[in-house]
Design an enzyme around this catalytic site. Structure first.
Site, mmCIF file in Angstrom:
data_model
loop_
_atom_site.group_PDB
_atom_site.id
_atom_site.type_symbol
_atom_site.label_atom_id
_atom_site.label_comp_id
_atom_site.label_asym_id
_atom_site.label_seq_id
_atom_site.Cartn_x
_atom_site.Cartn_y
_atom_site.Cartn_z
ATOM 1 N N GLU A 205 10.671 42.738 -39.485
ATOM 2 C CA GLU A 205 10.965 43.892 -38.621
ATOM 3 C C GLU A 205 12.116 44.224 -39.296
ATOM 4 O O GLU A 205 12.246 45.702 -39.528
ATOM 5 C CB GLU A 205 11.090 43.638 -37.038
ATOM 6 C CG GLU A 205 11.633 45.101 -36.325
ATOM 7 C CD GLU A 205 10.866 46.101 -36.538
ATOM 8 O OE1 GLU A 205 9.588 45.989 -36.885
ATOM 9 O OE2 GLU A 205 11.228 47.369 -35.955
ATOM 10 N N LYS B 102 12.361 48.294 -41.033
ATOM 11 C CA LYS B 102 13.493 49.170 -40.597
ATOM 12 C C LYS B 102 13.873 49.747 -41.803
ATOM 13 O O LYS B 102 14.165 50.963 -42.059
ATOM 14 C CB LYS B 102 14.539 48.699 -39.902
ATOM 15 C CG LYS B 102 13.929 48.404 -38.383
ATOM 16 C CD LYS B 102 13.736 49.710 -37.555
ATOM 17 C CE LYS B 102 12.594 50.319 -37.314
ATOM 18 N NZ LYS B 102 11.210 49.516 -37.081
ATOM 19 N N CYS C 123 17.134 54.573 -14.253
ATOM 20 C CA CYS C 123 17.794 55.331 -12.875
ATOM 21 C C CYS C 123 18.563 56.371 -13.395
ATOM 22 O O CYS C 123 18.945 56.655 -14.644
ATOM 23 C CB CYS C 123 18.648 54.364 -12.295
ATOM 24 S SG CYS C 123 17.965 52.599 -11.828
ATOM 25 N N TRP D 180 14.576 53.185 -10.713
ATOM 26 C CA TRP D 180 13.459 52.062 -11.184
ATOM 27 C C TRP D 180 13.837 50.749 -10.235
ATOM 28 O O TRP D 180 15.073 50.190 -10.754
ATOM 29 C CB TRP D 180 13.532 51.909 -12.537
ATOM 30 C CG TRP D 180 12.697 52.524 -13.540
ATOM 31 C CD1 TRP D 180 12.927 53.395 -14.219
ATOM 32 C CD2 TRP D 180 11.251 52.533 -13.352
ATOM 33 N NE1 TRP D 180 11.671 54.064 -14.835
ATOM 34 C CE2 TRP D 180 10.822 53.406 -14.216
ATOM 35 C CE3 TRP D 180 10.313 51.944 -12.474
ATOM 36 C CZ2 TRP D 180 9.339 53.765 -14.615
ATOM 37 C CZ3 TRP D 180 8.871 52.053 -12.528
ATOM 38 C CH2 TRP D 180 8.484 53.000 -13.847
ATOM 39 N N GLU E 186 11.453 51.664 -44.486
ATOM 40 C CA GLU E 186 10.694 53.084 -43.872
ATOM 41 C C GLU E 186 11.796 54.023 -43.616
ATOM 42 O O GLU E 186 11.458 55.400 -43.637
ATOM 43 C CB GLU E 186 10.150 52.824 -42.871
ATOM 44 C CG GLU E 186 10.820 52.496 -41.286
ATOM 45 C CD GLU E 186 9.834 52.399 -40.045
ATOM 46 O OE1 GLU E 186 8.941 53.246 -40.064
ATOM 47 O OE2 GLU E 186 10.287 51.551 -39.359
ATOM 48 N N LYS F 218 5.322 59.440 -36.240
ATOM 49 C CA LYS F 218 5.711 58.739 -35.193
ATOM 50 C C LYS F 218 4.399 57.991 -34.642
ATOM 51 O O LYS F 218 4.393 57.028 -34.312
ATOM 52 C CB LYS F 218 6.268 59.918 -34.239
ATOM 53 C CG LYS F 218 6.722 58.687 -33.013
ATOM 54 C CD LYS F 218 7.872 57.788 -33.435
ATOM 55 C CE LYS F 218 7.942 57.182 -32.396
ATOM 56 N NZ LYS F 218 8.886 55.743 -32.762
ATOM 57 N N HIS G 15 8.154 28.799 -52.554
ATOM 58 C CA HIS G 15 6.455 28.703 -53.248
ATOM 59 C C HIS G 15 6.500 30.539 -54.002
ATOM 60 O O HIS G 15 5.375 30.933 -53.881
ATOM 61 C CB HIS G 15 5.747 29.071 -52.092
ATOM 62 C CG HIS G 15 5.815 27.612 -51.318
ATOM 63 N ND1 HIS G 15 5.441 26.441 -51.891
ATOM 64 C CD2 HIS G 15 6.351 27.295 -50.072
ATOM 65 C CE1 HIS G 15 5.616 25.315 -50.784
ATOM 66 N NE2 HIS G 15 6.274 25.814 -49.816
ATOM 67 N N ASN H 248 23.553 52.247 -11.536
ATOM 68 C CA ASN H 248 22.567 52.181 -12.720
ATOM 69 C C ASN H 248 22.901 50.807 -13.341
ATOM 70 O O ASN H 248 24.032 50.560 -13.476
ATOM 71 C CB ASN H 248 22.684 53.106 -13.957
ATOM 72 C CG ASN H 248 21.744 54.211 -13.981
ATOM 73 O OD1 ASN H 248 20.685 54.183 -13.262
ATOM 74 N ND2 ASN H 248 22.065 55.281 -14.594
ATOM 75 N N GLY H 249 21.769 49.801 -13.649
ATOM 76 C CA GLY H 249 22.081 48.588 -14.276
ATOM 77 C C GLY H 249 21.681 47.502 -13.551
ATOM 78 O O GLY H 249 21.078 47.531 -12.570
ATOM 79 N N ARG I 42 12.782 60.269 -17.185
ATOM 80 C CA ARG I 42 13.475 58.957 -17.331
ATOM 81 C C ARG I 42 12.435 58.046 -16.428
ATOM 82 O O ARG I 42 12.602 56.703 -16.157
ATOM 83 C CB ARG I 42 14.541 59.038 -16.546
ATOM 84 C CG ARG I 42 15.652 59.442 -17.530
ATOM 85 C CD ARG I 42 16.958 59.778 -17.004
ATOM 86 N NE ARG I 42 17.566 58.325 -16.532
ATOM 87 C CZ ARG I 42 18.768 57.934 -16.796
ATOM 88 N NH1 ARG I 42 19.497 58.695 -17.535
ATOM 89 N NH2 ARG I 42 19.097 56.710 -16.811
HETATM 90 C C1 AGP Z 1 7.752 51.455 -36.845
HETATM 91 O O1 AGP Z 1 9.257 51.641 -37.019
HETATM 92 C C2 AGP Z 1 6.941 52.649 -37.585
HETATM 93 N N1 AGP Z 1 7.151 53.731 -37.252
HETATM 94 C C3 AGP Z 1 5.470 52.033 -37.361
HETATM 95 O O2 AGP Z 1 5.054 51.057 -37.982
HETATM 96 C C4 AGP Z 1 4.806 51.962 -35.703
HETATM 97 O O3 AGP Z 1 5.379 50.654 -35.387
HETATM 98 C C5 AGP Z 1 3.370 51.811 -36.013
HETATM 99 O O4 AGP Z 1 2.731 52.960 -36.523
HETATM 100 C C6 AGP Z 1 2.667 51.572 -34.660
HETATM 101 O O5 AGP Z 1 2.966 52.632 -33.780
HETATM 102 P P1 AGP Z 1 2.518 52.493 -32.232
HETATM 103 O O6 AGP Z 1 3.390 51.475 -31.735
HETATM 104 O O7 AGP Z 1 2.830 53.718 -31.515
HETATM 105 O O8 AGP Z 1 1.095 52.064 -32.065
#
Ligand code: AGP
Length: 613
Positions: free
Chosen positions: A486, A490, A2, A74, A493, A608, A509, A100-101, A27
């Site tokens: 995950e 993080k 929103c 939304w 990377e 990205k 193991h 909002n919320g 948004r």
């Molecule tokens: C996640 O932090 C990375 N940038 C990378 O693993 C990403 O998740 C992956 O390339 C998939 O991208 P997508 O979700 O745009 O398909």
């Protein structure tokens, strides 16, 4: 998400509000409206669909005045419609609210108001705010006090903007959590209030931001900010950089940091328009799924890359536990060449923030070739993964700029949870009471994440201790095993530290050979069905002198004596716990990378969206 815009000053509010809403269109929304105090009192114009339809309505029935508020919505409670669009009027029409919320306790508040004889015009949670202010006004409180008393009754993360014909010299704006920001623009003899900077920057660059649990009384030439309890807060407008990218970052140094904090609003928005909290039901119109199709599903193959793959691993637990559907999860780069045993009664579900990842698109094509139904959970509107699917779920979290995915990880977790509830409902495997409970738990999620974000200082302390490590192990079990993967992704990377996520039970193991004083272990040990196992895992790691940082649930007494540090999370329904337990790991990785002076938003070698194989 929103959008809110408010104006008070010598100019006509109508065009300023409409142009401001247009700058917030990115948004996403399904309806819009504005309220202006005209010579004939408060006038409302509200319309479903895009802003050009609202503009057409205003052209047919013009309204003008020097005080007004506008909103793009939304839908969270109640379908997109004129009656559910904001702003909302109180019963006498004396008070106007844009919101909002999610008001988590709106059902209780609505019952109270109905018992007092209030007549509701919409299905929204937002309308209870207007009625409550009206209630306190009728008890001789002034507008500021009536709003303050109302806000203290609301639970959840919310942003609220109020105007009234009774006190036309002010706009009142408040922020109750992290759901949505409130920015105040300081003009010459005029003021603006907005949920986002782009609606303000064309008028002024002098801006102040409200913190959670603060409210502002905004008049043409003066702004007063207090806490909800009424304590004065210094008003310190800053000059926002003109550069739109910098402006887009707002008060944040990196997009990733902003996007971690945007998750409260992102989670509110990914729930938006999909949940009927009163009926306890889920709706995904864009999936185009009916009960017959749901019952025909033999198996769901989830395929994705990187962070999205980790979301898929959580999805497996959610879909199998809630909907009792067999699920297989495979990274897309493997799926596309694995000649998978996929048939016409199967679903291939792709998860992708960008919707353009080459491996994921190729995996979808493989699913198509095998005759499967294609679904996708995607953030980028109009991307290929959205277009080629037979049905899709939009993450609805707005553009994610930081290469390291954060809000586009937690949103699909909630989308997968909602999908599991929907499938269970359609397949008739979930008793109504259990379904209603699972749906009701959704309402807690944005604020639970907000509570973790509020503990950032504690996480920065741990980041300072870890910033020079060379290797790190993340361990988890069950639904939080993917959280370990995950968290490790993080860290590696964006800080370039070697980090590995592992199923905790696998330590003995092999990986346990890695442990020593130089190799910290990050253990996911919230109150979930695997808690006891994780406590003993932590003890095993400590026995090898490894520093242990545990993610644990508030009030835990077994872990603090053993772990070297604890990253606390609030009690969370365990099926939703990965949404919350990942947040301290996101912040930990971010602050370690920032302390190392690295380019957090564009880490080396990474893109990205990986649109090549
Ligand atoms: C996640 O932090 C990375 N940038 C990378 O693993 C990403 O998740 C992956 O390339 C998939 O991208 P997508 O979700 O745009 O398909």
């Amino acid at each position: 998400m929103c959008g809110i815009v408010g104006y008070i000053g010598p100019r006509d509010a109508t065009p300023i509000i409409l142009n401001g809403l247009k700058r917030l269109e990115y948004r996403g929304y399904d309806s819009a409206g504005l309220a202006v105090l005209t010579a004939d009192g408060i006038q409302l114009r509200r319309e479903v669909g895009k802003l050009h339809r609202l503009q057409a309505l205003v052209n047919e029935a013009p309204l003008s005045g020097n005080l007004g508020i506008g909103h793009t919505r939304w839908a969270t409670h109640g379908e997109p419609s004129r009656r559910n669009a904001h702003p909302h009027l109180s019963e006498t029409g004396r008070v106007v609210v844009a919101h909002n919320g999610i008001v988590e306790n709106f059902l209780t508040l609505k019952e109270e108001l109905l018992a007092e004889g209030a007549a509701f015009r919409s299905d929204t949670d937002s309308e209870v705010i207007a009625h409550l202010i009206e209630r306190f006004l009728s008890r001789e409180a002034g507008l500021v006090e009536a709003v303050r008393q109302t806000l203290q009754l609301l639970e959840g993360s919310n942003a609220v903007v109020v105007i009234s014909a009774l006190e036309p010299d002010k706009i009142i704006a408040a922020r109750l959590g992290n759901a949505g920001g409130i920015a105040i623009g300081f003009g010459e003899g005029e003021m603006l209030v907005a949920s986002d900077l782009p609606a303000i920057l064309e008028h002024t660059r002098r801006v102040a931001f409200l913190e959670p649990r603060q409210m502002a009384i905004v008049q043409r030439d003066a702004v007063r900010i207090t806490t909800l309890e009424g304590d004065a807060v210094p008003v310190q407008p800053t000059i926002v950089p003109w550069d739109p990218v910098a402006a887009e970052k707002g008060a944040y140094r990196h997009f990733m940091h902003k996007e971690i904090h945007e998750q409260v609003r992102g989670l509110t928005d990914t729930i938006a328009g999909r949940v009927d909290f009163e009926a306890g039901r889920i709706y995904f119109d864009t999936l185009r799924l009916d009960a017959a199709q749901a019952r025909r599903i033999r198996k769901i193959f989830i395929t994705a890359c990187g962070t999205a793959y980790h979301a898929g691993l959580v999805g497996k637990t959610l879909l199998e536990r809630i909907a009792r559907v067999p699920v297989e999860v495979m990274v897309a780069s493997e799926f596309r060449y694995a000649d998978p045993l996929v048939g016409p009664d199967d679903v291939v579900l792709a998860i992708s923030q960008s919707g353009e990842t080459a491996d994921t698109l190729a995996a979808m094509e493989e699913g198509r070739r095998k005759g499967a139904t294609l679904w996708s959970i995607v953030n980028a509107i109009g991307s290929q993964a959205m277009r080629i699917a037979d049905g899709y779920i939009s993450m609805q979290v707005g553009p994610e700029i930081g290469v390291a995915s954060t809000k586009a990880y937690t949103a699909p977790l909630v989308d997968l949870y909602m999908l599991a509830v929907l499938l269970a409902d359609l397949r008739g495997v979930l008793p109504a009471a259990e379904r209603r409970r699972l749906v009701a738990d959704l309402r807690l999620v944005p604020d639970l994440v907000g509570q973790v974000l509020a503990r950032e200082e504690e996480i920065i302390v741990v980041a300072r201790h870890l910033k020079d490590i060379r290797s790190c192990l993340y361990i988890g079990r069950g639904i939080n095993m993917p959280t370990a993967y995950e968290g490790a992704l993080k860290l590696k990377e964006i800080s370039y530290i070697h980090a590995e996520g592992y199923p905790a039970g696998e330590m003995k193991h092999g990986p346990i050979a890695l442990l020593d004083e130089e190799t910290p272990v990050i253990a996911l040990a919230p109150r979930d069905p695997w808690y006891d196992k994780m406590v003993s895992q932590i003890e095993q790691a400590k026995a090898r002198n490894a520093p242990v940082i545990a993610v644990a649930t508030d009030g835990d007494t077994l872990i603090p004596p053993v772990a070297d540090a604890v990253l606390w999370v609030p009690p969370t329904p365990w099926l939703l716990s990965p949404v919350v337990t990942v947040v301290p790991l996101q912040l930990l990785a971010y602050h370690i990378a920032a302390l190392r002076g690295l380019d957090v938003d564009q880490p080396r070698n990474l893109a990205k969206s990986v649109t090549v194989e």
